[in-house]
Scaffold this active site. Structure first.
Site, PDB file in Angstrom:
ATOM      1  N   VAL A   1      90.247  38.018  53.645  1.00 26.41           N
ATOM      2  CA  VAL A   1      91.862  38.848  52.964  1.00 26.41           C
ATOM      3  C   VAL A   1      91.726  39.645  52.376  1.00 26.41           C
ATOM      4  CG1 VAL A   1      93.781  38.112  51.267  1.00 26.41           C
ATOM      5  CG2 VAL A   1      93.007  36.426  52.710  1.00 26.41           C
TER       6      VAL A   1
ATOM      7  N   GLN B   1      94.268  35.250  62.487  1.00 24.88           N
ATOM      8  CA  GLN B   1      93.942  34.024  61.798  1.00 24.88           C
ATOM      9  C   GLN B   1      95.598  33.801  61.662  1.00 24.88           C
ATOM     10  OE1 GLN B   1      91.623  33.004  58.108  1.00 24.88           O
ATOM     11  NE2 GLN B   1      90.673  31.537  59.344  1.00 24.88           N
TER      12      GLN B   1
ATOM     13  N   CYS C   1      90.227  27.848  54.190  1.00 28.86           N
ATOM     14  CA  CYS C   1      90.578  28.348  52.533  1.00 28.86           C
ATOM     15  C   CYS C   1      91.249  27.524  51.248  1.00 28.86           C
ATOM     16  CB  CYS C   1      91.860  29.507  52.450  1.00 28.86           C
ATOM     17  SG  CYS C   1      91.854  30.230  51.190  1.00 28.86           S
TER      18      CYS C   1
ATOM     19  N   GLU D   1      93.306  36.822  57.157  1.00 27.79           N
ATOM     20  CA  GLU D   1      94.763  35.394  57.088  1.00 27.79           C
ATOM     21  C   GLU D   1      95.994  36.044  56.906  1.00 27.79           C
ATOM     22  OE1 GLU D   1      96.125  31.173  55.154  1.00 27.79           O
ATOM     23  OE2 GLU D   1      94.497  31.981  53.873  1.00 27.79           O
TER      24      GLU D   1
ATOM     25  N   ALA E   1      80.603  37.570  56.439  1.00 27.56           N
ATOM     26  CA  ALA E   1      81.634  37.326  55.308  1.00 27.56           C
ATOM     27  C   ALA E   1      81.085  38.062  54.566  1.00 27.56           C
ATOM     28  CB  ALA E   1      82.438  36.070  54.706  1.00 27.56           C
TER      29      ALA E   1
ATOM     30  N   HIS F   1      82.473  26.514  57.786  1.00 26.90           N
ATOM     31  CA  HIS F   1      81.960  27.015  56.348  1.00 26.90           C
ATOM     32  C   HIS F   1      80.942  26.593  56.093  1.00 26.90           C
ATOM     33  CE1 HIS F   1      82.986  29.719  52.870  1.00 26.90           C
ATOM     34  NE2 HIS F   1      81.236  29.286  52.965  1.00 26.90           N
TER      35      HIS F   1
END
Length: 424
Positions: free
Chosen positions: A28, A95, A124, A51, A248, A193
């Protein structure tokens, strides 16, 4: 730097395209167009956007931005929601944050033709996501997941990959049961993840549990978690058996992690990021956020560089700060020339139609404003309707730092030596 060779021709179509890839994870506020382009230049095979919530995307209007050669998606207030360009078309994954099959599909249909693949965020843990029934909240609702993924797979083109990204459940057996549900929906690949929902980034990712999940799946799994240097892409694939690897925070801190030639100095990476941001007219607040995320890890926001970034209120301010004022002016000049050429062509077309008595005039500016509604992508004019040269626009119309006035220098515009002190 440049995207070249076979990587440039990558077009995501099926599961095989998700094997052996190094991937920029969805982040984000970080995964906007300049960062995605920079990651690809450094070596990322696939790039995820940030996202975006389905209910916002589904009402967007698609605008072809001829000034930037981009496709922009604007909300009802003419505010930019998402921007993409042809250079990333074959590798860009969009996404969606969603908790509903109907709105997920509506959002996907809005952007489907301009992105390479559609991904659903199921990992998330942040409140803004889970409070709306999105993100990791979905992990406890396998039937809702089945509904969303099946709806997307049935209604989107068969050549458009549909994927999702999840986290580990409390028991590995439950995770395996869930991924079998996901796999049965016909998805192309799945990101995993290697952390539980409550885990924070400072806690180590569980590569051994990713390995157990991978052993029970037939579709490609993208392993995510604790990839901090280029060698980790291959290491996590080797240790987990995953088809691909995703990064990430490592990319957020230094996007050159995708380069097989080693990390580049952070000041150099920031300059390259700023060039992309100027070229793609990225909102200044987004640029500042991304740059500060790089600075805070390798230096401090209390450093001279950090304080100077905080004061910047325009792309021009940031360009001056990083010694890119000439580049900024060059880009503005090219943009002006293109705009003037289109204006001349449009005038000639109108004159020809008038001479032939044609009434089929097409007003190029009758739709959403060219430049995606961002003021500094358009050529400003004086009160006499005179076109301004780039220097005049920079001095008279570019947003200034706090306390500055048109035509006068600002404190944010001062160039500092970012190669010295703790800024490196």
């Amino acid at each position: 730097m440049g995207v070249g060779g076979d990587r440039e021709r990558l077009v995501l179509r099926d599961s095989d395209d998700y094997r052996g890839k190094n991937i920029l994870a969805p982040m984000v506020r970080v995964g906007t167009l300049p960062m995605r382009l920079l990651a690809a230049e450094y070596g990322a095979d696939i790039v995820y956007g940030e996202e975006l919530v389905d209910k916002r995307v589904m009402h967007c209007q698609r605008v072809e931005n001829k000034t930037l050669n981009t496709v922009d998606f604007m909300d009802k207030n003419n505010k930019l929601v998402f921007r993409t360009c042809p250079e990333e078309h074959g590798r860009m994954v969009f996404q969606i944050g969603t908790g509903d099959a109907v709105t997920a599909l509506k959002a996907a249909e809005v952007v489907c033709n301009d992105v390479a693949a559609i991904d659903i965020n199921m990992g998330c843990p942040k409140h803004f996501s889970t409070s709306g029934g999105m993100g990791s909240k979905l992990l406890k609702e396998p039937e809702k997941i089945r509904d969303i993924m099946t709806s997307l797979r049935r209604n989107l083109p068969s050549t458009k990959p549909v994927t999702c990204k999840i986290r580990l459940l409390e028991k590995v057996e439950d995770t395996i049961e869930l991924v079998r549900v996901i796999e049965s929906c016909g998805v192309t690949a799945m990101g995993l993840h290697g952390r539980y929902v409550p885990q924070r980034p400072r806690e180590a990712a569980h590569w051994s549990l990713i390995k157990e999940v991978v052993a029970n799946m037939s579709i490609p799994v993208i392993a995510n978690g604790d990839v901090f240097k280029h060698e980790d892409f291959q290491r996590i694939r080797d240790e987990t058996g995953a088809a691909s690897a995703m990064c990430a925070r490592g990319a957020q801190w230094n996007c050159s992690i995708f380069s097989p030639h080693g990390l580049r100095p952070v000041p150099e990476v920031i300059r390259e990021y700023m060039k992309k941001s100027i070229l793609m007219d990225n909102p200044v607040q987004n640029c500042k956020y991304v740059i500060k995320e790089m600075i805070v890890v390798h230096s401090s926001l209390e450093s001279a560089e950090g304080k100077a970034v905080q004061k910047c209120t325009s792309l021009l301010d940031l360009a001056k700060l990083y010694g890119l004022e000439d580049y900024y002016i060059e880009v503005m000049r090219d943009r002006d020339n293109q705009f003037a050429q289109r204006s001349v062509s449009k005038k000639r077309l109108a004159e020809e139609q008038d001479e032939t008595g044609g009434d089929d005039h097409h007003q190029e500016g009758s739709g959403p404003r060219e430049g995606g509604g961002l003021k500094h992508t358009l050529l400003p004019r004086t009160g006499s309707n005179k076109l301004l040269c780039p220097i005049e626009r920079v001095m008279m119309h570019a947003p200034l730092a706090s306390g500055g006035e048109a035509g006068q220098p600002t404190t944010a515009g001062a160039i500092i030596d970012i190669t010295k002190g703790n800024a490196s």
